[in-house]
Design a protein around this motif. Structure first.
Motif, PDB file in Angstrom:
ATOM      1  N   LYS A  80     -14.697 -21.849  19.329  1.00  0.00           N
ATOM      2  CA  LYS A  80     -16.014 -21.702  19.336  1.00  0.00           C
ATOM      3  C   LYS A  80     -16.542 -23.264  18.569  1.00  0.00           C
ATOM      4  CE  LYS A  80     -16.941 -19.067  22.751  1.00  0.00           C
ATOM      5  NZ  LYS A  80     -16.620 -19.694  24.057  1.00  0.00           N
ATOM      6  N   TYR A 126     -11.622 -23.405  21.762  1.00  0.00           N
ATOM      7  CA  TYR A 126     -11.613 -22.240  21.966  1.00  0.00           C
ATOM      8  C   TYR A 126     -12.179 -21.196  20.934  1.00  0.00           C
ATOM      9  CZ  TYR A 126      -9.658 -22.135  26.486  1.00  0.00           C
ATOM     10  OH  TYR A 126      -9.250 -22.411  28.005  1.00  0.00           O
ATOM     11  N   GLU A 182     -11.966 -25.611  25.504  1.00  0.00           N
ATOM     12  CA  GLU A 182     -12.515 -24.792  26.304  1.00  0.00           C
ATOM     13  C   GLU A 182     -13.249 -25.382  27.376  1.00  0.00           C
ATOM     14  OE1 GLU A 182     -14.895 -20.508  26.601  1.00  0.00           O
ATOM     15  OE2 GLU A 182     -14.487 -21.591  24.587  1.00  0.00           O
ATOM     16  N   GLU A 183     -14.010 -26.491  27.074  1.00  0.00           N
ATOM     17  CA  GLU A 183     -14.980 -27.105  27.969  1.00  0.00           C
ATOM     18  C   GLU A 183     -15.275 -28.680  27.267  1.00  0.00           C
ATOM     19  OE1 GLU A 183     -19.694 -26.800  28.700  1.00  0.00           O
ATOM     20  OE2 GLU A 183     -18.624 -24.715  28.347  1.00  0.00           O
ATOM     21  N   PHE A 208     -14.826 -27.853  32.617  1.00  0.00           N
ATOM     22  CA  PHE A 208     -14.139 -26.729  32.002  1.00  0.00           C
ATOM     23  C   PHE A 208     -12.644 -26.962  32.036  1.00  0.00           C
ATOM     24  CE2 PHE A 208     -18.017 -24.902  33.984  1.00  0.00           C
ATOM     25  CZ  PHE A 208     -18.471 -24.417  33.003  1.00  0.00           C
ATOM     26  N   ASN A 209     -11.869 -26.098  31.051  1.00  0.00           N
ATOM     27  CA  ASN A 209     -10.452 -26.120  30.959  1.00  0.00           C
ATOM     28  C   ASN A 209      -9.504 -26.575  32.030  1.00  0.00           C
ATOM     29  OD1 ASN A 209      -7.577 -25.325  30.484  1.00  0.00           O
ATOM     30  ND2 ASN A 209      -8.131 -25.882  28.567  1.00  0.00           N
TER      31      ASN A 209
END
Length: 75
Positions: free
Chosen positions: A32, A30, A65-66, A9-10
């Motif tokens: 998506k 972020y 984000e990931e 994760f970030n």
């Protein structure tokens, strides 16, 4: 052989970035959007990724984000 999904994760990317270098991974942004490809390097707080049709992309750490990728399971 089994696979295991690793998710970074970030907040952990800066300390665990070496796990994704030279590896095929998904970068989830972020907005998506997802970028899939081989992670080539990390310079100036941005990853360089080569996608499946050999285009190169630069993605800033703050936009991710990931990151997730598969590794072989030990069983």
């Amino acid at each position: 052989m089994g696979k295991r999904r690793v998710r970074i994760f970030n907040k952990d990317i800066e300390t665990r970035y070496n796990e994704v270098l030279n590896r095929e991974a998904n970068l989830i942004l972020y907005g998506k959007k997802t970028l899939h490809g081989n992670v080539l390097s990390l310079e100036n707080n941005a990853f360089t990724v080569k996608d499946t049709i050999l285009r190169t992309h630069k993605v800033a750490l703050q936009d991710i984000e990931e990151i997730n990728f598969d590794i072989d399971a030990k069983f």
